[in-house]
Design a protein around this motif. Structure first.
Motif, short mmCIF file in Angstrom:
data_model
loop_
_atom_site.label_atom_id
_atom_site.label_comp_id
_atom_site.label_asym_id
_atom_site.label_seq_id
_atom_site.Cartn_x
_atom_site.Cartn_y
_atom_site.Cartn_z
N LYS A 75 -25.56 -58.99 14.19
CA LYS A 75 -25.77 -58.08 13.05
C LYS A 75 -26.67 -58.69 11.99
N ARG A 76 -27.09 -59.94 12.21
CA ARG A 76 -27.90 -60.69 11.24
C ARG A 76 -27.23 -60.69 9.86
N ASP A 77 -25.95 -60.89 9.87
CA ASP A 77 -25.18 -60.91 8.62
C ASP A 77 -25.22 -62.33 8.06
N VAL A 78 -26.27 -62.63 7.29
CA VAL A 78 -26.47 -64.00 6.85
C VAL A 78 -25.38 -64.47 5.90
N HIS A 79 -24.85 -63.54 5.12
CA HIS A 79 -23.79 -63.92 4.20
C HIS A 79 -22.59 -64.46 4.96
N LEU A 80 -22.21 -63.70 5.97
CA LEU A 80 -21.06 -64.11 6.77
C LEU A 80 -21.35 -65.43 7.49
N LEU A 81 -22.59 -65.53 7.99
CA LEU A 81 -22.96 -66.77 8.69
C LEU A 81 -22.90 -67.96 7.76
N GLN A 82 -23.38 -67.72 6.54
CA GLN A 82 -23.34 -68.82 5.57
C GLN A 82 -21.90 -69.25 5.33
N LEU A 83 -21.04 -68.26 5.15
CA LEU A 83 -19.63 -68.57 4.94
C LEU A 83 -19.06 -69.36 6.12
N CYS A 84 -19.40 -68.86 7.32
CA CYS A 84 -18.88 -69.54 8.50
C CYS A 84 -19.36 -70.98 8.54
N LEU A 85 -20.66 -71.16 8.28
CA LEU A 85 -21.23 -72.52 8.32
C LEU A 85 -20.53 -73.42 7.31
N GLN A 86 -20.18 -72.81 6.17
CA GLN A 86 -19.53 -73.62 5.15
C GLN A 86 -18.07 -73.91 5.49
N GLN A 87 -17.42 -72.96 6.15
CA GLN A 87 -15.98 -73.07 6.35
C GLN A 87 -15.61 -73.73 7.67
#
Lengths: 686, 721
Positions: free
Chosen positions: B486-498
């Motif tokens: 879905k190219r959901d960068v916000h979610l990806l960023q969160l995932c990368l951080q968490q």
């Protein structure tokens, strides 16, 4: 390569004896140095200032003056009142003649060298004629009031300037009368009047007499008129000594403050022929009184109470800027004063008046480089052996097993049997010593401690079998016909088959001990031998010369080894050749036949013959950088000379066993601490 | 790994020892000697290493031994009780038990306990405890009743804890279990009610160990679960009605089957042995479990029936196997995670409720594992603290479990809005023990549905769930895949951080997405730009979007100017523009998330190779920009909250260059960066070489200082190279 436990010994309480006089022989470029204890050393300035000869001291013989006469004959005179001629070949006193004038304070040879003038306590100046084998009293010149403390011949040989207390007398040699008397200035600074001692005089060919005195002045007198020409106040304390160059264009003055002043004759105007003496350079190489100075054609030489012999080259006189142009300071003797019983870890220290026997300590720990290991047992002073009689000890040795100690004075040989029983040492003198041993220059025990080799001053070598009861004379090797030169360096092969002996000029002779006959001689070399040793198994004789060359000579094959030829072909590193102390001891590693261990005063070196030789572009002292480097780099850059400069000044180093070394250091600070306090001088800001 | 070794039998048993089992196996006087008492009349002393009996004693016909014989370690005698009341004491030399010392007691004996270094203790049927010597002094003394009439002692054990004997026995009354802890000096008896969940099945076997004033009582139930109860010993006064809570320690599923006829023995701190049959496999088996890691260590099928009894003494398991007393030596190694990745293969039936799919490490073993669920697990974590949990709490969590299940089933068809509301409600009263598990379930369900229905994408719910900070990549591997799709960068960023455990391929995929996504589409997303605000000037950046103004800042002129560098600088002026951020702050923040993520070079490199050249250049430019920014201050760090560190930046530059070097050298745009980086490296090499040069001198200085204080004699080590 190798890791060693090093017994770092600093308890060898050796204090070099202060220098009383120095005399330079222009003909042979040799320097005679007499010390306060009466000992005399001969330095060969041409051979890297190697101390090649040594005459032990004597309690009754305090040398106040030495001089060369008749070419290369050496005379000494002292407060004993005797004039002594030293035999430079046999390294013994040739004879001694009573001056009959009480203690002798000064002596000078006439320019031709055939007459000696002696200044005596009673104020007389006596003239001795130097005959080919003795000296003869010729006449006594007019007696002065005070003791004659300094003497100087006019270059023509007609007049003598004699320094006494408060005045200088000029004496006519032919008539024996005083022609001029020059009174010292008694109003010298200081609240009360003191007598002014003329410590040194120099008679120049133009009739000028230069004096140094206890007022710290250098004064120029006209001997014709007896007038003071020029005064140079040098110091608030005494100016003790003076020496003039043969050309009379430069002179050197030593003071009690340790400063040496250089005077030069400099044209007063650039065009005029008139010139005057100018004080040019002060040198401060000494901390104490400079008792004596000498002027060689190229260098100022000074020595004094602090026991340093300083050879300061004059840059303007040095044509080639070689390593000879460097200042040289000789503090330690170039002889071995220490011998070591490897098996029982004993060290024998030789002092002029006594011997000390020490047992080394022990450790159970191991460590890596630079670690200081905890001691499980400290070193222990076992024994002190005082010499008997007035003569000082000339050489000593302890046998490798530690049960024999031998020492010798100029005229007596002493051998002791040692016994160790539960930590107590008993010692018993072997009483029946053959007579022929009584003029010994060097003592050496065989590796198995069953034989004793002695170099006598007649140039012969004696081999003696040791046993409990009596000594059995095995053989005497006589020198080749014609030479009587003493062989003060000895080496015996560990298997006991070969004996090598080196004299100062006759080269190295090798004797076959099995068949008791001379084996061969090593080809002669220009420079004196400083150390030699025979390697185990191969019986290769390693010889170090004073020009820092190293040769390896195969005794069985009677020729130089391939490695030695390779070294000669390749040449040694320039830094190696520029070292200024000679190699004084060579030893070998029992398990590594390619290693040669040797040392001088400032470095310890293991030469690995299997490694490539360094050329002048590679750094010689590369241990530190190698230690930082990786294994690969190490392999690439390592060379045959593994040098450690950790132990300085190093008087002795030997391999006790495969992994243990003993290093005897004598830090200069410890010596200075034992010297009398120097004259206190006000320094700026103190 | 624990290992069960080859078993051996201890000779034939005397007839009479049937499958109803033995009365007991007890230690003899020496380590290798064991007293085996059967249910009939016989006591046999075995030497295990020789596998032979050393002695055998029987009571008279008609008499029955009612309590296993023990040895009195104090006197070297043996003690046995027959016919409930008659105490016999004999020695090795005695032949006939009739002729030995006899004492008749006034009450029925349940068991005599004897362990090394203490006087044997006699436990009576009614719960009273006496020292044997006290009893022998006055055999007919009155024995009080401690437990009520209907209570029956089920199991008992004596421990020595800090040299104090501790006797524990478990009684049963109408299906309820009570634990009594009897302590001596001072004489102190504590009674606890063993609280068990309603559905908990019948307890079959007990075992207990003691460690630092804390008794761990393990109960094995007939469904194969092992429950753990902690009983603190340091309670000063006996209180009425203390309640002990059991907690599930381990479920011994073997091939999805429940065990039956089981027995339990504690082998060491981390290992238990369980014996029993499962429903499917008719044969009994014995297995060793690691309770720390919940893994089956080893298991062994038993060919013949057992009596269901298991004793464990000093590295040996004793059991009645067929007609023989069998000894199985075992070895347990110290449990490590690597060794614990045991033999258990989960073969799950598809229909079953797989609640335990997510192993909540925290609830099983408090020690050693960081638990996020703090308020619930704190008492367990410090096990010495009280482990009492109220019943209320327990039931509540069970209730919640029910609602969770409903909620989960709701996911399948609820709308996004509805879900969101439900979720926030669920999250508000969170922190139930199975919170993490439940969240995991929810996320899995959501992702499943996302995959099934392309239109369904509850972004805000997913964000909410990720922000609970209990998720990890391995818990919901598909989540990031969906977000990438879905190219959901916000979610990806969160995932990368968490997430701590993102595989390198996913990191790379994220990087690709971040680099390729258009700047204008980023504007709309609410990417967290916290990590870049420190060093990217927003206003300036927006204003100067493409004008590229040169800032007057640091330029590393450590080296003498290189000619070729000038040449390089002429064709393109990237060098001059280095201090303008090549990407928008949003993109920078995303890239920072990548930089912060953990990776292993070996796995990252092949994935990095997939990047296109433009992306590589862009990323390199950004990294170079970061490096330049770092170099601006002396501490070599970037300003702001959690910026990328210099090491991270450098590592990524190296990785990127390693992956694309051949391509990068060919591209003219990259030349400026390469030149600048080369200069930096050269400067570094130069600095280090200079430092190396002076190292020797500095060391020498140190040594000089050391040499000052030398004595007259020392032994030193010299190494010549």
């Amino acid at each position: 390569m190798g890791e060693f436990k090093v017994h770092r010994v600093r308890f060898f309480n050796y204090v070099p004896v202060g220098i009383r006089c120095v005399a330079h022989n222009h003909q042979s470029n040799k320097l005679a140095v007499s010390r306060v204890d009466g000992s005399i050393e001969i330095y060969n300035l041409a051979a890297n200032s190697f101390q090649e000869k040594f005459f032990p001291g004597h309690e009754g013989r305090s040398t106040e003056a030495v001089c060369w006469a008749k070419g290369q004959r050496l005379f000494g005179a002292g407060l004993g009142g005797d004039i002594i001629e030293y035999d430079l070949e046999q390294l013994s006193v040739k004879y001694s003649v009573d001056g009959f004038g009480g203690p002798i304070w000064s002596m000078a040879a006439d320019p031709s060298g055939s007459y000696l003038a002696v200044g005596c306590e009673d104020g007389s100046v006596k003239l001795f004629h130097v005959t080919p084998d003795k000296i003869q009293l010729e006449r006594t010149l007019e007696r002065q009031k005070g003791r004659i403390l300094s003497l100087s011949w006019h270059p023509s040989g007609t007049h003598i300037a004699a320094g006494s207390i408060d005045y200088i007398a000029v004496l006519d040699v032919n008539s024996g009368s005083t022609t001029q008397k020059m009174l010292m200035d008694k109003r010298h600074p200081g609240s009360q009047r003191r007598r002014c001692v003329v410590w040194g005089v120099a008679f120049l060919s133009d009739g000028t007499v230069v004096s140094t005195d206890s007022a710290g002045m250098v004064q120029f007198w006209d001997s014709e008129t007896g007038t003071l020409v020029q005064t140079h106040p040098l110091a608030s304390s005494d100016a003790l000594s003076i020496a003039v160059a043969e050309k009379e264009d430069s002179m050197v003055v030593g003071t009690a403050e340790g400063t040496v002043f250089h005077f030069q004759l400099i044209p007063s105007r650039s065009d005029s022929k008139q010139s005057r003496w100018v004080r040019t350079k002060p040198f401060q190489h000494h901390t104490h009184d400079v008792r004596s100075v000498a002027h060689s054609p190229t260098a100022l030489i000074s020595g004094g109470v602090d026991a340093h012999l300083v050879i300061r080259p004059l840059m303007e006189k040095v044509e080639v800027k070689s390593y000879d142009a460097a200042l040289r300071k000789v503090t330690f003797p170039h002889r071995r004063l220490i011998s070591c019983a490897k098996k029982v870890q004993l060290l024998l220290f030789q002092f002029p008046q006594r011997l000390e026997l020490w047992r080394l300590g022990d450790t159970d720990a191991a460590g890596k480089n630079e670690d200081i290991l905890p001691l499980s047992r400290n070193a222990e002073h076992l024994l002190q052996l005082k010499k008997k009689g007035p003569e000082n000890i000339c050489c000593s040795c302890i046998s490798p097993c530690g049960s024999w100690i031998a020492y010798s004075t100029a005229s007596r040989f002493y051998l002791y049997r040692m016994n160790y029983e539960n930590n107590s040492v008993s010692i018993k003198r072997v009483s029946k010593v053959p007579k022929f041993l009584n003029s010994t220059l060097q003592i050496l025990f065989s590796a198995d401690s069953t034989k004793l080799f002695v170099a006598s001053n007649q140039g012969s070598l004696h081999a003696v079998q040791l046993s409990e009861g009596a000594l059995k004379h095995l053989h005497t090797f006589h020198p080749q016909s014609g030479t009587l030169e003493a062989m003060p360096l000895l080496a015996v092969s560990p298997d006991g088959n070969w004996l090598a002996a080196a004299g100062m000029s006759s080269g190295v002779s090798i004797y076959d001990l099995k068949h008791l006959k001379p084996h061969c001689t090593v080809p002669a070399y220009n420079f004196p031998v400083t150390a030699l040793a025979i390697a185990p198994d191969t019986n290769n004789l390693v010889i170090a010369h004073s020009d820092q060359q190293i040769f390896e000579f195969s005794i069985p094959q009677k020729q130089y080894t391939d490695w030695s030829r390779k070294v000669q072909k390749h040449g040694l590193h320039y830094l190696w050749l520029e070292r200024d102390t000679p190699i004084t001891h060579i030893t070998f590693h029992p398990k590594r036949p390619t290693h040669i261990l040797l040392h001088d005063t400032y470095m310890f070196c293991i030469i690995d013959k299997s490694m490539p030789l360094p050329d002048d572009k590679t750094p010689l002292f590369n241990q530190l950088s190698l230690r930082e480097a990786s294994e690969n780099v190490r392999r690439r850059h390592a060379h045959a000379f593994k040098i450690s400069k950790k132990f300085q000044p190093l008087l002795f180093m030997d391999l006790l066993d495969e992994g243990t070394l003993v290093a005897v250091e004598r830090p200069l600070e410890d010596i200075i601490a034992q010297l009398p306090p120097p004259i206190k001088r006000k320094k700026f800001g103190t | 790994m624990a290992v069960l070794e080859e078993d051996f039998t201890l000779g034939g048993l005397v007839p009479g020892a049937g499958l109803d089992g033995l009365l007991g196996v007890e230690h003899g006087h020496k380590a290798d000697l064991f007293l085996v008492t059967d249910r009939g009349r016989t006591v046999i002393l075995y030497k295990v290493s020789d596998q032979k009996p050393l002695g055998c004693w029987s009571v008279k016909q008609g008499q029955t031994i009612t309590c296993p014989a023990v040895s009195n370690f104090q006197t070297g005698e043996y003690v046995v009780v027959h016919d409930d009341k008659v105490l016999r004491i004999w020695k090795n030399e005695d032949v006939n038990l009739d002729k030995v010392f006899k004492a008749t007691l006034s009450a029925d004996v349940y068991k005599i306990h004897s362990i090394q270094n203490t006087e044997p203790l006699v436990l009576f049927r009614k719960g009273a405890v006496r020292r044997l010597d006290a009893l022998l002094a006055e055999p007919q003394q009155k024995i009080e009743a401690v437990i009520s009439d209907e209570e029956v002692i089920k199991w008992t054990k004596l421990f020595l804890d800090s040299n104090q004997p501790v006797l524990i026995f478990v009684t049963e009354k109408h299906g309820n279990y009570f634990v009594y802890v009897q302590m001596f000096n001072p004489h102190n008896l504590c009674k606890y009610t063993l609280l068990r969940g309603e559905e908990e099945p019948v307890t079959l076997s007990f075992a207990a160990s003691v460690n630092e004033r804390l008794v761990t009582l393990l109960c094995l139930s007939c469904n194969g679960s092992i429950y753990e109860t902690l009983i603190p010993l340091n309670q000063s006064k006996p209180e009425e009605k203390q309640v002990l809570v059991t907690s599930l320690l381990l479920k011994t599923y073997v091939s999805g089957n429940v065990l039956k006829g089981v027995s339990l023995a504690i082998l060491d701190k981390d290992h238990v042995a369980v014996m029993g049959t499962s429903l499917k496999a008719p044969k009994e088996s014995i297995s060793i479990w690691n309770i720390k890691f919940q893994t089956l260590q080893t298991s062994k099928e038993l060919s013949q029936e057992t009596s269901g009894q298991l004793w464990c003494y000093g590295g040996k398991l004793f059991m009645l196997h067929g007609k023989f007393l069998t000894v199985i030596p075992f070895k347990c190694e110290i449990s490590s995670l690597a060794a614990a990745l045991g033999k258990l293969k989960h073969i799950q039936a598809p229909g079953t409720q797989t609640v335990s799919h997510f192993v909540n490490w925290g609830t099983f073993q408090g020690d050693g594992l960081e638990s996020q669920d703090s308020n619930n697990l704190a008492p367990l974590k410090g096990q010495s603290k009280s482990s009492l949990r109220t019943r209320r709490n327990e039931t509540r969590s069970q209730l919640e479990d029910l609602t969770n299940r409903e909620f989960l089933s709701g996911i399948k068809d609820a709308s996004e809005k509805h879900l969101e509301q439900q979720l926030s409600k669920f999250l508000t009263d969170k922190r139930t023990p199975e919170f993490q598990i439940t969240v995991g379930h929810i996320v899995t369900e959501l992702v499943e549905r996302c995959k099934a229905e392309p239109a369904f994408y509850p972004q805000s719910s997913l964000v909410q769930l990720i922000q609970t900070q209990v998720l990890s990549y391995s818990l919901c591997p598909d989540l990031m895949a969906v977000a990438l799709e879905k190219r959901d960068v916000h979610l990806l960023q969160l995932c990368l951080q968490q997430f701590p455990d993102i595989p390198e391929s996913i990191t790379c995929a994220c990087l690709k997405v971040f680099l390729s996504i258009g700047d204008d589409s980023l504007e709309e997303t609410n990417v967290n730009v916290e990590s870049v605000i420190g060093y990217i000037n927003f206003a300036q950046d927006e204003k100067m979007g493409k004008t590229e103004v040169v800032q007057n800042g640091f330029s590393p002129v450590l080296l003498e100017e290189n000619n070729f560098e000038d040449k390089l600088n002429k064709p393109d002026d990237t060098m001059n523009t280095t201090l303008t951020c090549p990407v928008t702050p949003q993109k920078a923040a995303l890239l920072n998330a990548i930089l912060h993520s953990a990776y292993s070079e070996t796995f990252l490199l092949p994935n990095l190779k997939d990047l296109t050249v433009q992306h590589v250049i862009l990323f390199l430019q950004y990294l170079h920009f970061l490096y330049e920014k770092c170099s601006e201050n002396a501490s070599m760090t970037l300003p702001g909250p959690c910026p990328p560190t210099l090491n991270q930046i450098m590592d990524w530059i190296c990785l990127l260059l390693d992956a694309h070097f051949t391509v990068v050298v060919m591209i003219p745009e990259a030349k400026g960066i390469l030149a600048s980086l080369y200069k930096f490296v050269k400067a570094q090499v130069w600095v280090y070489s200079e430092l190396n040069k002076i190292e020797g001198s500095l060391q020498q200085l140190q040594k000089l200082h050391q040499q000052r204080n030398m004595g007259l004699y020392s032994i030193e080590v010299l190494e010549l190279i």
